[in-house]
Design a protein around this motif. Structure first.
Motif, PDB file in Angstrom:
ATOM      1  N   LEU A  20      88.785  85.640  47.465  1.00  0.00           N
ATOM      2  CA  LEU A  20      88.771  84.276  47.911  1.00  0.00           C
ATOM      3  C   LEU A  20      89.701  83.416  47.053  1.00  0.00           C
ATOM      4  CD1 LEU A  20      85.168  83.405  48.229  1.00  0.00           C
ATOM      5  CD2 LEU A  20      86.529  84.930  49.882  1.00  0.00           C
ATOM      6  N   SER A  21      90.381  82.488  47.912  1.00  0.00           N
ATOM      7  CA  SER A  21      91.377  81.618  47.342  1.00  0.00           C
ATOM      8  C   SER A  21      91.312  79.992  48.035  1.00  0.00           C
ATOM      9  CB  SER A  21      92.930  82.024  47.561  1.00  0.00           C
ATOM     10  OG  SER A  21      93.263  83.209  46.828  1.00  0.00           O
ATOM     11  N   CYS A  22      91.538  79.196  47.305  1.00  0.00           N
ATOM     12  CA  CYS A  22      91.632  77.837  47.577  1.00  0.00           C
ATOM     13  C   CYS A  22      92.578  77.010  46.781  1.00  0.00           C
ATOM     14  CB  CYS A  22      90.217  77.387  47.180  1.00  0.00           C
ATOM     15  SG  CYS A  22      90.017  75.559  47.251  1.00  0.00           S
ATOM     16  N   ALA A  23      93.236  76.334  47.702  1.00  0.00           N
ATOM     17  CA  ALA A  23      94.358  75.514  47.489  1.00  0.00           C
ATOM     18  C   ALA A  23      93.924  73.951  47.553  1.00  0.00           C
ATOM     19  CB  ALA A  23      95.736  75.931  48.071  1.00  0.00           C
ATOM     20  N   ALA A  24      94.239  73.231  46.578  1.00  0.00           N
ATOM     21  CA  ALA A  24      93.861  71.890  46.616  1.00  0.00           C
ATOM     22  C   ALA A  24      95.243  71.002  46.690  1.00  0.00           C
ATOM     23  CB  ALA A  24      93.215  71.439  45.398  1.00  0.00           C
ATOM     24  N   SER A  25      95.273  69.902  47.614  1.00  0.00           N
ATOM     25  CA  SER A  25      96.263  69.134  47.706  1.00  0.00           C
ATOM     26  C   SER A  25      95.720  67.695  48.072  1.00  0.00           C
ATOM     27  CB  SER A  25      97.148  69.562  49.093  1.00  0.00           C
ATOM     28  OG  SER A  25      96.405  69.647  50.127  1.00  0.00           O
ATOM     29  N   GLY A  26      96.788  66.875  47.836  1.00  0.00           N
ATOM     30  CA  GLY A  26      96.456  65.335  48.099  1.00  0.00           C
ATOM     31  C   GLY A  26      96.528  64.578  46.696  1.00  0.00           C
ATOM     32  N   MET A  34      87.503  73.500  38.751  1.00  0.00           N
ATOM     33  CA  MET A  34      87.450  74.108  40.164  1.00  0.00           C
ATOM     34  C   MET A  34      86.298  75.163  40.070  1.00  0.00           C
ATOM     35  SD  MET A  34      91.454  74.061  41.292  1.00  0.00           S
ATOM     36  CE  MET A  34      90.975  74.159  42.920  1.00  0.00           C
ATOM     37  N   GLY A  35      86.026  75.492  41.309  1.00  0.00           N
ATOM     38  CA  GLY A  35      85.053  76.629  41.289  1.00  0.00           C
ATOM     39  C   GLY A  35      84.634  76.874  42.644  1.00  0.00           C
ATOM     40  N   TRP A  36      83.606  77.880  42.745  1.00  0.00           N
ATOM     41  CA  TRP A  36      83.171  78.284  43.949  1.00  0.00           C
ATOM     42  C   TRP A  36      81.340  78.288  43.876  1.00  0.00           C
ATOM     43  CZ3 TRP A  36      86.204  79.608  48.053  1.00  0.00           C
ATOM     44  CH2 TRP A  36      87.513  79.972  47.655  1.00  0.00           C
ATOM     45  N   TYR A  37      81.232  77.710  44.980  1.00  0.00           N
ATOM     46  CA  TYR A  37      79.612  77.814  45.394  1.00  0.00           C
ATOM     47  C   TYR A  37      79.290  78.542  46.705  1.00  0.00           C
ATOM     48  CZ  TYR A  37      78.684  74.055  42.129  1.00  0.00           C
ATOM     49  OH  TYR A  37      78.665  73.230  40.828  1.00  0.00           O
ATOM     50  N   ARG A  38      77.889  79.103  46.818  1.00  0.00           N
ATOM     51  CA  ARG A  38      77.448  79.884  48.036  1.00  0.00           C
ATOM     52  C   ARG A  38      76.681  79.353  48.659  1.00  0.00           C
ATOM     53  NH1 ARG A  38      77.016  85.832  45.495  1.00  0.00           N
ATOM     54  NH2 ARG A  38      75.149  85.293  44.396  1.00  0.00           N
ATOM     55  N   GLN A  39      76.448  79.447  50.083  1.00  0.00           N
ATOM     56  CA  GLN A  39      74.942  79.148  50.503  1.00  0.00           C
ATOM     57  C   GLN A  39      74.585  79.968  51.754  1.00  0.00           C
ATOM     58  OE1 GLN A  39      75.160  74.917  52.203  1.00  0.00           O
ATOM     59  NE2 GLN A  39      72.931  74.675  51.796  1.00  0.00           N
ATOM     60  N   THR A  40      73.269  80.289  51.625  1.00  0.00           N
ATOM     61  CA  THR A  40      72.957  81.064  52.764  1.00  0.00           C
ATOM     62  C   THR A  40      71.781  80.100  53.655  1.00  0.00           C
ATOM     63  OG1 THR A  40      71.020  81.849  51.503  1.00  0.00           O
ATOM     64  CG2 THR A  40      73.051  83.262  51.715  1.00  0.00           C
ATOM     65  N   PRO A  41      71.567  80.450  54.853  1.00  0.00           N
ATOM     66  CA  PRO A  41      70.615  79.700  55.900  1.00  0.00           C
ATOM     67  C   PRO A  41      69.267  79.395  54.952  1.00  0.00           C
ATOM     68  CG  PRO A  41      71.772  81.161  57.118  1.00  0.00           C
ATOM     69  CD  PRO A  41      72.115  81.710  55.806  1.00  0.00           C
ATOM     70  N   GLY A  42      68.889  78.067  54.984  1.00  0.00           N
ATOM     71  CA  GLY A  42      67.542  77.817  54.418  1.00  0.00           C
ATOM     72  C   GLY A  42      67.500  77.652  52.845  1.00  0.00           C
ATOM     73  N   LYS A  43      68.581  78.101  52.367  1.00  0.00           N
ATOM     74  CA  LYS A  43      68.447  77.904  50.708  1.00  0.00           C
ATOM     75  C   LYS A  43      69.756  76.904  50.298  1.00  0.00           C
ATOM     76  CE  LYS A  43      67.501  82.647  49.821  1.00  0.00           C
ATOM     77  NZ  LYS A  43      67.557  83.969  49.264  1.00  0.00           N
ATOM     78  N   ARG A  44      69.315  76.507  49.050  1.00  0.00           N
ATOM     79  CA  ARG A  44      70.327  75.494  48.529  1.00  0.00           C
ATOM     80  C   ARG A  44      71.632  76.191  48.147  1.00  0.00           C
ATOM     81  NH1 ARG A  44      67.335  72.553  43.755  1.00  0.00           N
ATOM     82  NH2 ARG A  44      69.205  71.426  43.630  1.00  0.00           N
ATOM     83  N   ARG A  45      72.706  75.340  48.201  1.00  0.00           N
ATOM     84  CA  ARG A  45      73.785  75.810  47.752  1.00  0.00           C
ATOM     85  C   ARG A  45      73.777  76.199  46.317  1.00  0.00           C
ATOM     86  NH1 ARG A  45      79.089  72.516  49.651  1.00  0.00           N
ATOM     87  NH2 ARG A  45      78.021  72.790  51.716  1.00  0.00           N
ATOM     88  N   GLU A  46      74.417  77.129  45.793  1.00  0.00           N
ATOM     89  CA  GLU A  46      74.273  77.553  44.267  1.00  0.00           C
ATOM     90  C   GLU A  46      75.646  77.736  43.756  1.00  0.00           C
ATOM     91  OE1 GLU A  46      72.353  81.412  43.635  1.00  0.00           O
ATOM     92  OE2 GLU A  46      73.830  82.315  44.777  1.00  0.00           O
ATOM     93  N   LEU A  47      75.727  77.537  42.529  1.00  0.00           N
ATOM     94  CA  LEU A  47      77.076  77.729  41.921  1.00  0.00           C
ATOM     95  C   LEU A  47      77.322  79.317  41.790  1.00  0.00           C
ATOM     96  CD1 LEU A  47      78.118  76.064  38.608  1.00  0.00           C
ATOM     97  CD2 LEU A  47      77.973  78.600  38.585  1.00  0.00           C
ATOM     98  N   VAL A  92      78.053  81.724  52.702  1.00  0.00           N
ATOM     99  CA  VAL A  92      79.142  80.808  53.072  1.00  0.00           C
ATOM    100  C   VAL A  92      79.638  80.462  51.694  1.00  0.00           C
ATOM    101  CG1 VAL A  92      80.185  78.850  54.184  1.00  0.00           C
ATOM    102  CG2 VAL A  92      78.687  80.307  55.477  1.00  0.00           C
ATOM    103  N   TYR A  93      80.903  80.727  51.496  1.00  0.00           N
ATOM    104  CA  TYR A  93      81.348  80.389  49.910  1.00  0.00           C
ATOM    105  C   TYR A  93      82.436  79.108  50.310  1.00  0.00           C
ATOM    106  CZ  TYR A  93      79.788  84.714  48.030  1.00  0.00           C
ATOM    107  OH  TYR A  93      78.920  85.648  47.462  1.00  0.00           O
ATOM    108  N   TYR A  94      82.042  78.275  49.356  1.00  0.00           N
ATOM    109  CA  TYR A  94      82.621  76.841  49.328  1.00  0.00           C
ATOM    110  C   TYR A  94      83.502  76.603  48.025  1.00  0.00           C
ATOM    111  CZ  TYR A  94      79.271  75.693  53.117  1.00  0.00           C
ATOM    112  OH  TYR A  94      78.707  75.642  54.228  1.00  0.00           O
ATOM    113  N   THR A 114      84.107  79.523  53.712  1.00  0.00           N
ATOM    114  CA  THR A 114      84.476  80.760  54.158  1.00  0.00           C
ATOM    115  C   THR A 114      83.294  81.811  54.108  1.00  0.00           C
ATOM    116  OG1 THR A 114      86.466  82.386  54.293  1.00  0.00           O
ATOM    117  CG2 THR A 114      85.524  81.552  52.218  1.00  0.00           C
ATOM    118  N   GLN A 115      82.996  82.207  55.310  1.00  0.00           N
ATOM    119  CA  GLN A 115      82.020  83.379  55.389  1.00  0.00           C
ATOM    120  C   GLN A 115      82.371  84.671  54.818  1.00  0.00           C
ATOM    121  OE1 GLN A 115      78.673  83.275  57.042  1.00  0.00           O
ATOM    122  NE2 GLN A 115      78.322  84.953  55.933  1.00  0.00           N
ATOM    123  N   VAL A 116      81.477  85.027  53.779  1.00  0.00           N
ATOM    124  CA  VAL A 116      81.616  86.313  53.187  1.00  0.00           C
ATOM    125  C   VAL A 116      80.265  87.324  53.785  1.00  0.00           C
ATOM    126  CG1 VAL A 116      81.362  87.887  51.042  1.00  0.00           C
ATOM    127  CG2 VAL A 116      82.949  85.758  51.382  1.00  0.00           C
TER     128      VAL A 116
END
Length: 120
Positions: A20-26, A34-47, A92-94, A114-116
Motif C-alpha cells: 500500500l502507498s499513500c501520498a500526502a499533498s497540500g 504517518m501511518g495506516w489503520y484498518r477497519q472491518t464492518p462492525g469494528k473500531r478502526r485499529e492502528l 479497509v486500510y486508511y 483502500t480495500q484489502v
C-alpha cells in the motif's frame, strides 16, 4: 487543505503480499507521523503501523514480522509492505497523517480507504 491519495489495495491469496502507498499533498509545513489503520464492518478502526518524523515505527502485535512501514520524507509518502497475508488481515486500510500547517496548527487527516481482501 490536505489530500491523501492511497493506492495498492486488492485481492490476494493467503500467504501472498501487497504493498500500500499513500501520498500526502497540500498545506503541509511539517509531518509528525504517518501511518495506516484498518477497519472491518462492525469494528473500531485499529492502528496497523505508524512511523514518526524521526523514523520510529510502531506496529500492532498481529502484524509484527509480516508488515513493514516506510516513509519518504522528501515526497511526503508512506508505504506499507504486507507479507504473509492472512484472511484476518482483510479490511479497509486508511492512510493517516499527523501534520502541522504553515501557521503552526496541528491536524489529523485520513485517506479515503483502500480495500484489502485476503482469500483463504
Amino acid at each position: 487543505q490536505v489530500q491523501l491519495v492511497e493506492s495498492g489495495g486488492g485481492l490476494v491469496q493467503a500467504g501472498g503480499s501487497l504493498r500500500l502507498s499513500c501520498a500526502a499533498s497540500g498545506s503541509i509545513f511539517s509531518i509528525n507521523a504517518m501511518g495506516w489503520y484498518r477497519q472491518t464492518p462492525g469494528k473500531r478502526r485499529e492502528l496497523v503501523a505508524t512511523v514518526s518524523s524521526s523514523g520510529n515505527t510502531n506496529y500492532v502485535d498481529s502484524v509484527k514480522g509480516r508488515f513493514t512501514i516506510s516513509r519518504d520524507n522528501g515526497k511526503n509518502t508512506v508505504s506499507l509492505q504486507m507479507s504473509s497475508l492472512k484472511p484476518e488481515d482483510t479490511a479497509v486500510y486508511y492512510c493517516y497523517l499527523d501534520f502541522r500547517t504553515p501557521f503552526g496548527r496541528r491536524y489529523d487527516s485520513w485517506g479515503q480507504g483502500t480495500q484489502v481482501t485476503v482469500a483463504s
